[in-house]
Design a protein around this motif. Sequence first.
Motif, mmCIF file in Angstrom:
data_model
loop_
_atom_site.group_PDB
_atom_site.id
_atom_site.type_symbol
_atom_site.label_atom_id
_atom_site.label_comp_id
_atom_site.label_asym_id
_atom_site.label_seq_id
_atom_site.Cartn_x
_atom_site.Cartn_y
_atom_site.Cartn_z
ATOM 1 N N GLY A 108 6.819 8.242 54.351
ATOM 2 C CA GLY A 108 6.692 6.911 53.905
ATOM 3 C C GLY A 108 6.157 6.642 52.501
ATOM 4 O O GLY A 108 5.811 7.319 51.828
ATOM 5 N N ARG A 109 6.331 5.199 52.262
ATOM 6 C CA ARG A 109 5.915 4.874 50.966
ATOM 7 C C ARG A 109 4.317 4.840 50.970
ATOM 8 O O ARG A 109 3.818 4.527 51.976
ATOM 9 C CB ARG A 109 6.102 3.443 50.700
ATOM 10 C CG ARG A 109 7.669 3.565 50.026
ATOM 11 C CD ARG A 109 8.287 1.969 50.045
ATOM 12 N NE ARG A 109 9.437 1.979 51.055
ATOM 13 C CZ ARG A 109 9.926 0.978 51.440
ATOM 14 N NH1 ARG A 109 9.512 -0.089 51.127
ATOM 15 N NH2 ARG A 109 10.987 1.181 52.251
ATOM 16 N N MET A 110 3.727 4.816 49.689
ATOM 17 C CA MET A 110 2.217 4.793 49.629
ATOM 18 C C MET A 110 1.980 3.485 48.449
ATOM 19 O O MET A 110 2.923 3.269 47.647
ATOM 20 C CB MET A 110 1.565 5.965 49.072
ATOM 21 C CG MET A 110 1.998 7.291 49.992
ATOM 22 S SD MET A 110 1.013 8.844 49.241
ATOM 23 C CE MET A 110 2.751 9.143 48.293
ATOM 24 N N ALA A 167 -2.044 5.175 40.882
ATOM 25 C CA ALA A 167 -2.856 4.954 39.913
ATOM 26 C C ALA A 167 -4.062 5.701 39.956
ATOM 27 O O ALA A 167 -4.359 6.341 38.948
ATOM 28 C CB ALA A 167 -3.447 3.466 39.891
ATOM 29 N N ARG A 168 -4.519 6.287 41.176
ATOM 30 C CA ARG A 168 -5.624 7.233 41.423
ATOM 31 C C ARG A 168 -5.173 8.541 40.835
ATOM 32 O O ARG A 168 -5.899 9.060 39.826
ATOM 33 C CB ARG A 168 -6.291 7.190 42.898
ATOM 34 C CG ARG A 168 -7.315 8.235 42.834
ATOM 35 C CD ARG A 168 -7.740 8.138 44.403
ATOM 36 N NE ARG A 168 -6.613 8.746 45.208
ATOM 37 C CZ ARG A 168 -6.663 8.587 46.428
ATOM 38 N NH1 ARG A 168 -7.471 7.870 47.287
ATOM 39 N NH2 ARG A 168 -5.853 9.043 47.023
ATOM 40 N N PHE A 169 -4.050 8.940 41.233
ATOM 41 C CA PHE A 169 -3.629 10.336 40.742
ATOM 42 C C PHE A 169 -3.307 10.397 39.184
ATOM 43 O O PHE A 169 -3.629 11.445 38.607
ATOM 44 C CB PHE A 169 -2.354 10.701 41.480
ATOM 45 C CG PHE A 169 -2.493 10.683 42.900
ATOM 46 C CD1 PHE A 169 -3.866 11.656 43.156
ATOM 47 C CD2 PHE A 169 -1.786 10.406 43.742
ATOM 48 C CE1 PHE A 169 -3.905 11.943 44.794
ATOM 49 C CE2 PHE A 169 -2.055 10.694 45.201
ATOM 50 C CZ PHE A 169 -2.894 11.420 45.492
ATOM 51 N N ALA A 170 -2.758 9.131 38.550
ATOM 52 C CA ALA A 170 -2.434 8.924 37.012
ATOM 53 C C ALA A 170 -4.054 9.272 36.338
ATOM 54 O O ALA A 170 -4.068 9.731 35.382
ATOM 55 C CB ALA A 170 -1.713 7.690 36.870
ATOM 56 N N ALA A 171 -4.951 8.750 36.906
ATOM 57 C CA ALA A 171 -6.045 8.494 36.436
ATOM 58 C C ALA A 171 -6.879 9.978 36.253
ATOM 59 O O ALA A 171 -7.291 10.489 35.305
ATOM 60 C CB ALA A 171 -7.264 7.657 36.973
ATOM 61 N N ASN A 191 4.874 13.879 44.372
ATOM 62 C CA ASN A 191 5.349 13.410 45.580
ATOM 63 C C ASN A 191 5.312 11.954 45.632
ATOM 64 O O ASN A 191 5.996 11.498 46.526
ATOM 65 C CB ASN A 191 4.256 13.843 46.443
ATOM 66 C CG ASN A 191 4.304 13.831 48.113
ATOM 67 O OD1 ASN A 191 5.412 14.031 48.416
ATOM 68 N ND2 ASN A 191 3.408 13.195 48.780
ATOM 69 N N PHE A 192 4.475 11.440 45.300
ATOM 70 C CA PHE A 192 4.504 9.596 45.394
ATOM 71 C C PHE A 192 5.687 9.018 44.711
ATOM 72 O O PHE A 192 6.511 8.409 45.636
ATOM 73 C CB PHE A 192 3.113 9.061 44.369
ATOM 74 C CG PHE A 192 3.326 7.834 44.473
ATOM 75 C CD1 PHE A 192 2.497 7.043 45.473
ATOM 76 C CD2 PHE A 192 4.057 7.143 43.784
ATOM 77 C CE1 PHE A 192 2.592 5.631 45.371
ATOM 78 C CE2 PHE A 192 3.955 5.496 43.669
ATOM 79 C CZ PHE A 192 3.237 5.048 44.590
ATOM 80 N N ASP A 193 6.372 9.754 43.609
ATOM 81 C CA ASP A 193 7.422 9.117 43.120
ATOM 82 C C ASP A 193 8.760 9.558 44.180
ATOM 83 O O ASP A 193 9.554 8.592 44.189
ATOM 84 C CB ASP A 193 7.699 9.711 41.649
ATOM 85 C CG ASP A 193 6.573 9.177 40.750
ATOM 86 O OD1 ASP A 193 6.190 8.197 40.885
ATOM 87 O OD2 ASP A 193 6.743 9.768 39.644
ATOM 88 N N ARG A 194 8.454 10.598 44.683
ATOM 89 C CA ARG A 194 9.763 10.953 45.548
ATOM 90 C C ARG A 194 9.566 10.006 47.107
ATOM 91 O O ARG A 194 10.736 9.703 47.545
ATOM 92 C CB ARG A 194 9.793 12.586 46.227
ATOM 93 C CG ARG A 194 10.209 13.293 45.246
ATOM 94 C CD ARG A 194 10.399 14.764 45.575
ATOM 95 N NE ARG A 194 9.054 15.309 46.310
ATOM 96 C CZ ARG A 194 7.988 15.996 45.745
ATOM 97 N NH1 ARG A 194 8.092 16.456 44.513
ATOM 98 N NH2 ARG A 194 7.107 16.495 46.320
ATOM 99 N N ALA A 195 8.433 9.578 47.417
ATOM 100 C CA ALA A 195 8.250 8.954 48.511
ATOM 101 C C ALA A 195 8.584 7.603 48.499
ATOM 102 O O ALA A 195 8.795 6.703 49.509
ATOM 103 C CB ALA A 195 6.758 9.073 48.956
ATOM 104 N N LEU A 196 8.954 7.167 47.310
ATOM 105 C CA LEU A 196 9.348 5.653 47.079
ATOM 106 C C LEU A 196 10.409 5.065 47.726
ATOM 107 O O LEU A 196 10.473 3.842 48.350
ATOM 108 C CB LEU A 196 9.269 5.494 45.612
ATOM 109 C CG LEU A 196 8.037 5.243 44.849
ATOM 110 C CD1 LEU A 196 8.559 5.319 43.196
ATOM 111 C CD2 LEU A 196 7.120 4.215 45.243
#
Length: 73
Positions: A10-12, A18-22, A39-44
């Motif tokens: 699912g989406r996050m 933002a946490r991973f980008a930081a 992984n975040f971007d694939r989950a969108l």
Amino acid sequence: VYLGGWMCQGRMPGSVRARFAAQLEQDPENANAKRMLENFDRALSHPDEADLAAAAFFSNGKLAGDTAAAESL
């Protein structure tokens, strides 16, 4: 009776990205942060049609007692 399981990540929330980008800004070589951003971007797009079809296939196979079909995922 446990019949097995199926999962779509699912989406996050954006705060997770933002946490991973930081983390990546602090350490541009952080391989884990890079993987987590990817992984975040694939989950969108999830759940998508393929996820819903897989869930239906899994659950229909389990409910019908067709363990071979449900386990083939």
